[in-house]
Design an enzyme around this catalytic site. Structure first.
Site, PDB file in Angstrom:
ATOM      1  N   ASP A  44     -12.203 -10.199  -0.747  1.00 19.89           N
ATOM      2  CA  ASP A  44     -13.492 -10.306  -0.057  1.00 19.89           C
ATOM      3  C   ASP A  44     -14.461  -9.343  -0.730  1.00 19.89           C
ATOM      4  O   ASP A  44     -14.042  -8.427  -1.437  1.00 19.89           O
ATOM      5  CB  ASP A  44     -13.412 -10.130   1.465  1.00 19.89           C
ATOM      6  CG  ASP A  44     -12.758  -8.857   1.949  1.00 19.89           C
ATOM      7  OD1 ASP A  44     -12.618  -7.896   1.161  1.00 19.89           O
ATOM      8  OD2 ASP A  44     -12.405  -8.805   3.149  1.00 19.89           O
ATOM      9  N   ASN A  97       2.227  -5.195  -3.165  1.00 15.67           N
ATOM     10  CA  ASN A  97       0.816  -5.521  -2.890  1.00 15.67           C
ATOM     11  C   ASN A  97       0.025  -4.243  -2.610  1.00 15.67           C
ATOM     12  O   ASN A  97       0.492  -3.366  -1.878  1.00 15.67           O
ATOM     13  CB  ASN A  97       0.797  -6.423  -1.643  1.00 15.67           C
ATOM     14  CG  ASN A  97      -0.539  -7.105  -1.388  1.00 15.67           C
ATOM     15  OD1 ASN A  97      -1.076  -7.776  -2.271  1.00 15.67           O
ATOM     16  ND2 ASN A  97      -1.072  -6.956  -0.186  1.00 15.67           N
ATOM     17  N   GLU A 130      -6.141 -10.741  -1.293  1.00 10.66           N
ATOM     18  CA  GLU A 130      -6.970 -10.469  -0.101  1.00 10.66           C
ATOM     19  C   GLU A 130      -8.451 -10.366  -0.479  1.00 10.66           C
ATOM     20  O   GLU A 130      -9.160  -9.474  -0.018  1.00 10.66           O
ATOM     21  CB  GLU A 130      -6.516  -9.162   0.573  1.00 10.66           C
ATOM     22  CG  GLU A 130      -5.034  -9.121   0.900  1.00 10.66           C
ATOM     23  CD  GLU A 130      -4.612  -7.900   1.720  1.00 10.66           C
ATOM     24  OE1 GLU A 130      -5.480  -7.163   2.219  1.00 10.66           O
ATOM     25  OE2 GLU A 130      -3.391  -7.703   1.852  1.00 10.66           O
ATOM     26  N   HIS A 135     -10.261  -6.140  -2.375  1.00  9.26           N
ATOM     27  CA  HIS A 135     -11.329  -5.937  -1.394  1.00  9.26           C
ATOM     28  C   HIS A 135     -12.468  -5.217  -2.111  1.00  9.26           C
ATOM     29  O   HIS A 135     -12.391  -4.011  -2.363  1.00  9.26           O
ATOM     30  CB  HIS A 135     -10.828  -5.078  -0.226  1.00  9.26           C
ATOM     31  CG  HIS A 135      -9.792  -5.749   0.607  1.00  9.26           C
ATOM     32  ND1 HIS A 135     -10.078  -6.841   1.401  1.00  9.26           N
ATOM     33  CD2 HIS A 135      -8.473  -5.503   0.782  1.00  9.26           C
ATOM     34  CE1 HIS A 135      -8.980  -7.223   2.038  1.00  9.26           C
ATOM     35  NE2 HIS A 135      -7.989  -6.441   1.667  1.00  9.26           N
ATOM     36  N   GLU A 165       0.806  -1.236   0.000  1.00 14.25           N
ATOM     37  CA  GLU A 165       0.000   0.000   0.000  1.00 14.25           C
ATOM     38  C   GLU A 165       0.840   1.288   0.000  1.00 14.25           C
ATOM     39  O   GLU A 165       0.605   2.200   0.783  1.00 14.25           O
ATOM     40  CB  GLU A 165      -0.957  -0.001   1.198  1.00 14.25           C
ATOM     41  CG  GLU A 165      -1.866  -1.223   1.230  1.00 14.25           C
ATOM     42  CD  GLU A 165      -2.836  -1.236   2.409  1.00 14.25           C
ATOM     43  OE1 GLU A 165      -2.720  -0.379   3.289  1.00 14.25           O
ATOM     44  OE2 GLU A 165      -3.720  -2.111   2.426  1.00 14.25           O
TER      45      GLU A 165
HETATM   46  C1  XIL Z   1      -6.210  -6.126   8.442  1.00 12.93           C
HETATM   47  C2  XIL Z   1      -6.552  -7.281   9.350  1.00 12.93           C
HETATM   48  O1  XIL Z   1      -7.492  -8.111   8.698  1.00 12.93           O
HETATM   49  C3  XIL Z   1      -7.119  -6.773  10.650  1.00 12.93           C
HETATM   50  O2  XIL Z   1      -7.301  -7.848  11.582  1.00 12.93           O
HETATM   51  C4  XIL Z   1      -6.177  -5.744  11.256  1.00 12.93           C
HETATM   52  O3  XIL Z   1      -6.782  -5.176  12.398  1.00 12.93           O
HETATM   53  C5  XIL Z   1      -5.855  -4.645  10.263  1.00 12.93           C
HETATM   54  O4  XIL Z   1      -5.337  -5.218   9.075  1.00 12.93           O
HETATM   55  N1  XIL Z   1      -4.988  -4.636   3.702  1.00 12.93           N
HETATM   56  C6  XIL Z   1      -3.958  -5.401   4.194  1.00 12.93           C
HETATM   57  C7  XIL Z   1      -4.179  -6.237   5.400  1.00 12.93           C
HETATM   58  O5  XIL Z   1      -2.905  -5.481   3.566  1.00 12.93           O
HETATM   59  O6  XIL Z   1      -3.015  -6.395   6.166  1.00 12.93           O
HETATM   60  C8  XIL Z   1      -5.283  -5.690   6.254  1.00 12.93           C
HETATM   61  O7  XIL Z   1      -5.534  -6.630   7.297  1.00 12.93           O
HETATM   62  C9  XIL Z   1      -6.525  -5.442   5.436  1.00 12.93           C
HETATM   63  C10 XIL Z   1      -6.264  -4.440   4.347  1.00 12.93           C
END
Ligand code: XIL
Length: 372
Positions: free
Chosen positions: A278, A212, A276, A248, A171
């Site tokens: 969802d 990422n 990731e 996401h 990020e």
């Molecule tokens: C999130 C986790 O799911 C949570 O449990 C934590 O509190 C915060 O981080 N992008 C990412 C992940 O790269 O590391 C994040 O994970 C979600 C967004």
């Protein structure tokens, strides 16, 4: 999200899932290539048929305490990502005192179950240790660079040979395509990204190194900026192997043109992964919203399957029981492929159906640990 996909699911599919082998953790079988120890109908077996790895982020508290959670993690997935326990805040809570215990247990679980591990994440602006947040502003650039170098070297060395893909930098961009104003950019300048990849490569030359990010599934300023960055890194000879698309998604926004976007990165000679996935929606979930969620899961998987260099598809947790979404996106949830009682949802069956129908999908590269 206009797409409504017919749900070809029935009682048969549900029975097959419920009958997934609970013994997968205790009695590891042959390697994933054979897949013989897993139910032939599991996500991981169906994915193995087309040379794709399917993964989940793992909540290690659940893994330790909840047998049903453990069984699904082992039976259904062929890679795991630490949801939190490899982040800097967790591995070095006080300066110089490492705690690898939770991450080590996850790696051991993965080994016992013939799963590969995505390491997440080495350089990020979030979930930094308090001691670092408190001290960073007062540090000289040289001091901060030395601390980052040591962190990357120590963590990658600790897990050397055990990590398939590292999310080296996470990020680093804003949505408008400018670099995020993190302590890393402020103190070290944009070169911190190339340095991080070089340092990670020195510590484990065989791990695949990924950049990422989120909101890069679409073509647009942010994904264009990442595209320029990785091209630039390649031109400088920086050891970067791939780009992770967090994916996401939210039913209130249009679906991204993911396949074409993945392909343009792949055409640079990189591997790509959805890291990731969802798909959240407003609660309570309506039937229309759930159809849109199913369509989004299906489309994201199909995009990966259509791109030969897309080596893994990972969901950010599999169950609504422990999703990060409700804590971050007010009023939204139901983002995962299992419900709060760890029962598979139509989203799960859609992934299975896509994998099963994907037998003719192009062969994938990069399935082992290390570069091919
Ligand atoms: C999130 C986790 O799911 C949570 O449990 C934590 O509190 C915060 O981080 N992008 C990412 C992940 O790269 O590391 C994040 O994970 C979600 C967004």
């Amino acid at each position: 999200m206009a797409i409504h996909r017919p749900l070809l699911i029935g009682a048969l599919g549900l029975c097959a899932v419920l009958a997934a082998p609970a013994a997968a953790m205790a009695a590891p079988g042959p390697s994933e290539a054979g897949g013989a120890s897993h139910h032939s109908d599991s996500l991981r077996s169906l994915a193995a048929n087309i040379g794709l790895r399917i993964g989940t982020a793992v909540n290690t508290d659940q893994l330790a305490s909840n047998e049903a959670y453990r069984d699904i993690t082992a039976a259904e997935f062929s890679t795991v990502t630490a949801e939190n326990v490899m982040k800097w805040q967790l591995v070095e809570p006080t300066q110089g005192n490492y705690d690898w215990s939770a991450a080590d247990r996850l790696v051991a679980f993965a080994e016992a179950n013939h799963q590969l591990v995505r390491g997440h994440t080495l350089v990020w602006h979030n979930q930094l240790p308090d001691w670092l947040n408190a001290a960073a502003a007062q540090m000289s650039p040289d001091q901060l660079r030395a601390i980052l170098h040591k962190h990357i070297t120590d963590e990658v060395t600790h897990f050397k040979g055990k990590i398939w893909q590292w999310d080296v930098v996470n990020e680093a961009f804003n949505d408008d395509g400018t670099l995020r104003n993190s302590i890393w950019l402020q103190k070290l300048g944009p070169g911190y990204i190339a340095d991080a990849f070089r340092w990670a490569h020195e510590a484990d030359p065989k791990a695949k190194l990924f950049y990422n990010d989120y909101n890069i599934e679409f073509t647009g300023p942010k994904s264009n900026a990442v595209y320029s960055l990785v091209k630039d890194l390649q031109a400088q000879g920086v050891p970067i192997d791939g780009v992770g698309f967090q994916t996401h998604l939210d039913t209130q926004y249009p679906l991204p043109d993911l396949q074409n976007n993945l392909q343009r990165f792949a055409d640079l000679g990189l591997e790509v992964a959805e890291t990731e996935v969802d798909v959240r929606t407003s609660l309570p979930v309506t039937p229309t919203a759930q159809s849109a969620q199913v369509a989004a899961y299906s489309q994201t998987l199909q995009a990966c399957m259509a791109v030969r260099q897309c080596i893994s598809y990972t969901v950010w947790g599999f169950s609504d029981a422990d999703s990060w979404v409700p804590g971050v996106f007010r009023g939204e949830g139901a983002a995962d492929i299992y419900d709060e009682n760890l029962q598979p949802k139509p989203q799960y069956f859609a992934l299975k159906q896509d994998l099963a129908l994907g037998k003719g999908a192009p062969h994938r590269t990069g399935q082992g640990v290390g570069r091919n």
